[in-house]
Design an enzyme around this catalytic site. Sequence first.
Site, short mmCIF file in Angstrom:
data_model
loop_
_atom_site.label_atom_id
_atom_site.label_comp_id
_atom_site.label_asym_id
_atom_site.label_seq_id
_atom_site.Cartn_x
_atom_site.Cartn_y
_atom_site.Cartn_z
N CYS A 10 35.31 39.46 40.87
CA CYS A 10 35.78 39.56 39.48
C CYS A 10 37.31 39.60 39.37
CB CYS A 10 35.15 40.77 38.79
SG CYS A 10 35.63 42.38 39.48
N HIS A 17 35.05 46.52 37.19
CA HIS A 17 34.76 45.13 36.83
C HIS A 17 35.74 44.66 35.77
CE1 HIS A 17 32.41 41.48 36.68
NE2 HIS A 17 32.32 41.57 35.37
N HIS A 74 33.71 35.46 33.56
CA HIS A 74 33.83 36.44 34.64
C HIS A 74 32.93 36.05 35.82
CE1 HIS A 74 30.14 39.18 33.60
NE2 HIS A 74 29.93 37.96 33.17
#
Length: 392
Positions: A304, A352, A364
């Site tokens: 990420c 994240h 993402h």
Amino acid sequence: MASHRKWSPTGTRIAGIRTPALATAALTSVALLSQTANAAPSADPKPSIEEVEKKVDDLYHQAEAATEKYNATREKTAQQRKRVDSLLDDVAQRTEKLNTAREELGSFAAAQYRTGASAPDTATLLLADNPQDYFDQTQLMDRLTSRQKVAVDDYITEQAATTKKRAEASQSLQTLTTTQSALKTSKADVQRKLAAARDLLSKLTAEEKARLAAIEKKKQEAADRKAAELAQQQAAAEKKAQEAAAQQQTGSGTSGTTGSAGTSGSSATDSSYTAKADKALAFARTQIGKPYVWGATGPGSYDCSGLTQASWKAAGVDLPRTTWDQVNVGTTVPLSDIKPGDLVFFYDDISHVGLYVGNGMMIHAPKPGAYVREESIFYGGESIIHSVVRPA
């Protein structure tokens, strides 16, 4: 004469012996206990699909947190390795200078020997642990020429500097060893979490997997509805702002001029950010479909924070490697003010991150086993959104 009966207790006969009812009950209890003891222990009840889904999500979340820890440790290891390499190069250069100075002193010793001067003094100097103490004790400096004194000073300086750098290099090597060990531990932690998640999923039947997919679909539909609501709210707020700006421009006097200038400055700033954000988003869109691989920074795969770092780098903005550092770069803005290009961070541990594209959606790298994709920022519910940061 009345007849008399001999009392005989009721019960069952075992091997010719009468047993009373109480004894019979006791034997029955023993038999039941024996059967229970010999029976196989009952297995734990199988978790529900909802429990499995929550456990898998938790494991993936833990794996992402462990991945960011791995990324931070790997970054630290790389920096430490550069420092060690630099120190070792410096030590090598200083050692070469020290050897040159030693050779020059050796030539002085040889000259002293040929002229009958005190050769042992200079020769002993070359082996001394502390040359300065040696000079102070023997007063050898009084017997050296100016050129020789300069050479001796150079030798002492280089020896002290080399000793210091060798100690620094040794300490840095120890630190590097420690960080490499921590890197290995972080890597193993990620692998354990992922293995546990895969094990849970592998035990599901086809029917259970279908039910799990249905649950995921419902969650996605809810997230999409939430994204649409955010887009509507932002559109309404933008319309209201435009109407307010139009009314301000139609006003008269100094306030109208000042308002116009202020709006112009704000527009210039927004335009500059939009141009950079467009470049970051254009890069991110070309990465859609590439696999999530923990610790990866491209170009074939990403985790990420690796994706957001690479995307903004394409726009000329350098972001740190981990989510924990990226969240501190730029300006934090409220969710209601989110704009394309902003970074959206998730979970209390900030493990994240995604790149906002507008209309409540982001690009993402979701999790292991998945691919870079466009998805609602509410994919896990609004409660897991930690913050929004404008990085440039």
